[in-house]
Design a protein around this motif. Structure first.
Motif, PDB file in Angstrom:
ATOM      1  N   ARG A  62     132.246  63.740  26.816  1.00  0.00           N
ATOM      2  CA  ARG A  62     132.210  64.678  27.919  1.00  0.00           C
ATOM      3  C   ARG A  62     131.080  64.334  28.891  1.00  0.00           C
ATOM      4  N   ASP A  63     129.896  64.043  28.328  1.00  0.00           N
ATOM      5  CA  ASP A  63     128.734  63.836  29.177  1.00  0.00           C
ATOM      6  C   ASP A  63     128.634  62.429  29.742  1.00  0.00           C
ATOM      7  N   LEU A  64     129.197  61.451  29.037  1.00  0.00           N
ATOM      8  CA  LEU A  64     128.992  60.071  29.461  1.00  0.00           C
ATOM      9  C   LEU A  64     130.302  59.329  29.679  1.00  0.00           C
ATOM     10  N   ASN A  65     131.287  60.039  30.212  1.00  0.00           N
ATOM     11  CA  ASN A  65     132.469  59.343  30.700  1.00  0.00           C
ATOM     12  C   ASN A  65     133.263  58.618  29.614  1.00  0.00           C
ATOM     13  N   GLY A  66     133.630  59.393  28.593  1.00  0.00           N
ATOM     14  CA  GLY A  66     134.457  58.793  27.546  1.00  0.00           C
ATOM     15  C   GLY A  66     135.924  59.147  27.756  1.00  0.00           C
ATOM     16  N   ASN A  67     136.756  58.891  26.729  1.00  0.00           N
ATOM     17  CA  ASN A  67     138.189  59.121  26.833  1.00  0.00           C
ATOM     18  C   ASN A  67     138.688  60.287  25.988  1.00  0.00           C
TER      19      ASN A  67
END
Lengths: 152, 682
Positions: B600-605
């Motif tokens: 959520r915070d670091l641009n995951g999938n």
């Protein structure tokens, strides 16, 4: 000085050819009754003849050739085997065949046994092929003819 | 994003329609039901609607509970046989679709899925476009038009990567593998991290899934690593092939190659100092050898060619010398030839013996089979007793009076097999001996021929005109020249092959350098940040939830597996070992939540959905469970579905949910499926 050293001998069992195993020999004979005899019966002499034939490929070939042309082959050199008589005694007492009017006859149990053996294509393969080839052409008459040649 | 909006489960029975319908909130949902209420059936139906039943270890309707396949029980004790049943699932990403899938239907396969282009359950839209699709059959994951999983992946905008499978092929990561990272199912999901990933032969599948969820750069590196391995093995093959080739060329001139590695290596000094040759009782390297030949040739050319007359004496003594040589050689050759014949005869005898032994062996094995068949129909002979008097008899047709004891059949067979082995070993030894002798004989033979030719030549010269130049001398020169030419050409050919080796060696060097780069810890700075965050989140949560088994200080996230480990002084091990059962559950809670948070915070999938089925396992304390629920409440960007029985106790329910306000409660009554007139939206 009495230096008696003891030397001991241990009798070890000896290996014997498979045809001296009672049930093996019986199986050989039963198949003769099953495949190569009219009425599933045969005389003692006929059984001795086949027993001799089964001893080697060469013998089986000789018998086969003799059937095709009796004049060409000298079949005097074959013999009787005492062990065969012993095998027949066992076979009778285990009800695999019976003795009737001079002939040995295949019983139901014997037929069942030989069919059980034949269900495995590998067992007694060469002998089976040989018997299937000559069919019922080794008649009692033929056997008598062969044994007559002994007299001469 | 994957949001489960609503689900309807329908069972048509002989006594009417039974159904159950739920509408979920886009945030925190708690589904409360007693242990026998059909809670599991509800989650299984959601998975079934998504085509994810493989997480339950099976395909299609097999995985569904009997309550949807055989009969509905309502009220308790009364069964109604099912004629037809299906599941309707409404989900949302940017848009909403509704999925209808058969469980039991005489005319429809459970592999068939109907996708409605809108909201069938919540908004009750009409006249929606229906697309039929299928599951699990070939192409289901790649055919976007008709394969449901391919469609679902696109609908959820998952952008699944290509990964390597155990057979070495490169294919899309199957969508089913990522679901266990956010759906923890009751039966198996609590045994280990990402436990319920179905088996498809994906290489290092857990790694791939976590790399995908966190969107790590290292994933690309993994791919390159595998490609590098393939390049490596190709080079090794080429090297081996080239080496064999080189040996073949060298053998033409009787040249030995020394020190050329069998596997690729960085070769610094690749010249033909590797090559040596046996010359005049000396082992020389190739350049020395060629040098010697050239020197001798020089000598010969500088010598004036003497006439036959001048050489008469010399020639005569040479002839005598060679003649002696020839006689000795001929004698040796005869002896060895005779020897070979003898050995061959011996081998023949033993080969015949082997045939006989094998024949006997077959007969004995037949006999064994006959005896065991005889035993099955209960003949007396196999039992070694006389059929009439039951006395013991020996297992042979030799006269009973004979004092010899025959071996038992098995012993006999063993005896023959030992004989067979012995003869085979003997024959092998013979073969080798004969081969060696034949080599020697050939050697003698060629030397004899050479000598004969030389003698003949010399004798011819003796009767030549004395003024003629000595032919033998001329011949010697010519022979030497042709030898020099031969070896020069050979060296050229070898040089070309060596060039290829140098080439391979350089490529090998390059591969080794690349390999060093791909050491296990090659992460991008972004990756390192993500993994650090994963570790921090995990530790914070696991402590918040009451983990006690190991000191927090020692807990890390492994850089190899991305999973929690405990780091001792010199060893690292999986957090599973040494954690108490309830602490392991806390670890799974924490890890699942941490994956979501980092994504959520670091641009995951991460699809921003979390599903927990009976998370309070292993006698979890109410306090820990309460902390867990409070944590889940804070996830405003995700949908959470939490199924729990709360120990079938209202008191426990109140205790555990104390302080948790922002959730929607769904209650499952005694039975999940109710007759249609009674079923209401929970």
């Amino acid at each position: 000085m009495d230096n008696s050293t003891r030397i001991t001998f241990t009798k070890r069992p000896i290996p014997i050819p498979a045809e001296y195993r009672p049930l093996y020999k019986i199986a050989q004979l039963l198949q003769v009754l099953y495949l190569s005899s009219r009425g599933k019966k045969a005389s003692l002499l006929k059984l001795h003849l086949f027993s001799w034939a089964f001893k080697s490929k060469k013998n089986m070939q000789k018998l086969e050739s003799y059937i095709k042309s009796p004049a060409a082959i000298d079949l005097r050199l074959w013999g009787l085997e005492p062990s065969l008589n012993r095998a027949l005694v066992y076979a009778i007492s285990d009800n695999l065949c019976r003795y009737e009017k001079g002939n040995y006859v295949l019983t139901n149990l014997g037929e069942e046994f030989i069919e059980l053996i034949y269900s495995d294509n590998d067992i007694l393969k060469e002998q089976r092929v040989f018997l299937n080839t000559i069919g019922k052409s080794v008649t009692e008459k033929l056997v008598n003819n062969i044994s007559k040649s002994w007299k001469s | 994003m994957l949001e489960i909006r609503a689900i309807k489960i329908v069972a048509n029975t002989i006594n009417g329609i039974f159904s159950s319908e739920f509408e979920f909130d886009s945030g925190f949902n708690i589904i409360r039901g007693n242990n026998t209420s059909g809670k599991s059936t509800l989650l299984q139906s959601i998975l079934y609607g998504l085509g994810m039943e493989e997480l339950l270890d099976g395909k299609n309707e097999k995985t569904m509970q009997s309550t949807l396949k055989d009969s509905v029980e309502y009220p308790k004790g009364t069964l109604h046989k099912i004629i037809e049943s299906h599941v309707i699932l409404e989900i949302r990403n940017k848009e909403t679709i509704t999925i209808k899938r058969t469980v039991i239907n005489q005319n429809k396969s459970s592999k068939l899925v109907e996708v409605f282009d809108g909201s069938l359950l919540i908004d009750k839209e009409e006249n929606l476009e229906i697309k039929p699709m299928w599951l699990h059959d070939k192409g289901g994951a790649s055919n976007v038009k008709f394969g449901f999983h391919a469609f679902l992946a696109e609908f959820l905008e998952l952008k699944l990567p290509d990964v390597y499978y155990s057979k070495g092929d490169l294919k899309k990561l199957y969508i089913q593998t990522i679901f266990p990272s956010f759906i923890i199912e009751q039966k198996k999901g609590w045994a280990d991290f990402l436990m319920t990933i179905p088996f498809y032969g994906t290489r290092n599948v857990k790694n791939r899934v976590i790399e995908y969820i966190l969107n790590l750069d290292v994933f690309e590196n993994e791919k390159e690593k595998i490609e590098l391995n393939i390049e490596k093995s190709n080079l090794i093959d080429k090297w081996k092939y080239l080496r064999t080739d080189l040996f073949e060329v060298a053998n033409r001139g009787g040249i030995d190659i020394d020190g050329l590695p069998t596997m690729p290596d960085v070769l610094t000094n690749l010249d033909y100092s590797y090559f040596t040759i046996y010359h005049e009782n000396e082992r020389l390297n190739l350049s020395n050898f060629l040098g010697k030949l050239n020197t001798r040739y020089e000598e010969l050319t500088n010598e004036p060619i003497s006439t036959t007359g001048e050489r008469l004496g010399e020639i005569n003594s040479l002839i005598r010398y060679n003649q002696n040589e020839l006689d000795t050689l001929s004698l040796n050759f005869d002896l060895i030839s005779r020897n070979i014949r003898l050995e061959r005869d011996k081998s023949e005898i033993y080969r015949n013996q082997l045939l006989e032994v094998r024949e006997e062996l077959k007969e004995n094995k037949d006999a064994k089979k006959i005896y065991s068949l005889g035993a099955t129909i209960e003949l007396a002979i196999p039992q070694e007793k006389c059929p009439t008097c039951n006395q013991k008899i020996k297992d042979s047709l030799l006269p009973q009076s004979s004092t010899h004891t025959p071996m038992h059949l098995d012993e006999n067979i063993g005896y023959l097999q030992a004989q067979e082995k012995m003869i085979i070993a003997y024959l092998a030894g013979q073969e080798k001996g004969i081969k060696d002798k034949e080599l020697e004989a050939n050697n003698f033979y060629s030397r004899i021929n050479t000598l004969r030719n030389e003698i003949r030549q010399m004798k011819k010269e003796l009767i030549e005109d004395e003024r003629m130049p000595s032919i033998t001398k001329i011949e010697e020169r010519i022979k030497l020249k042709s030898r020099i030419d031969f070896y020069s050409e050979l060296i050229e050919a070898l040089e070309i092959k060596l060039e290829a080796f140098r080439d391979l060696s350089k490529r090998w060097q390059r591969i080794l350098r690349k390999e060093k780069k791909f050491s296990k810890n090659f992460f991008s700075p972004y990756d390192i940040q993500k993994l650090k965050k994963l570790e921090d989140n995990f530790k914070a949560l696991v402590s918040k939830f009451g983990y006690r088994s190991k000191p927090l200080f020692n807990i890390k996230i492994s850089k190899n597996k991305y999973l929690p480990i405990v780091e001792g002084d010199s060893i690292k091990y999986d957090i599973r070992f040494d954690s108490s059962a309830s602490d392991m559950i806390r670890s799974i809670w924490s890890y699942t939540c941490s994956l979501y948070k980092v994504s959520r915070d670091l641009n995951g999938n991460h699809p921003n959905l979390l599903v927990f089925d009976e998370p309070a396992q292993q006698s979890m304390s109410n306090d820990s469970f309460n902390k867990f629920l409070l944590e889940l409440e804070t996830y405003k960007n995700a949908q959470v579905l939490l199924f729990a029985s709360f120990n079938n106790s209202d008191e426990d329910f109140l205790n555990t949910t104390e302080g948790v306000v922002d959730f929607k409660l769904h209650k499952i009554g005694d039975k999940l499926l109710k007759p249609n007139r009674e079923s209401e939206i929970n």
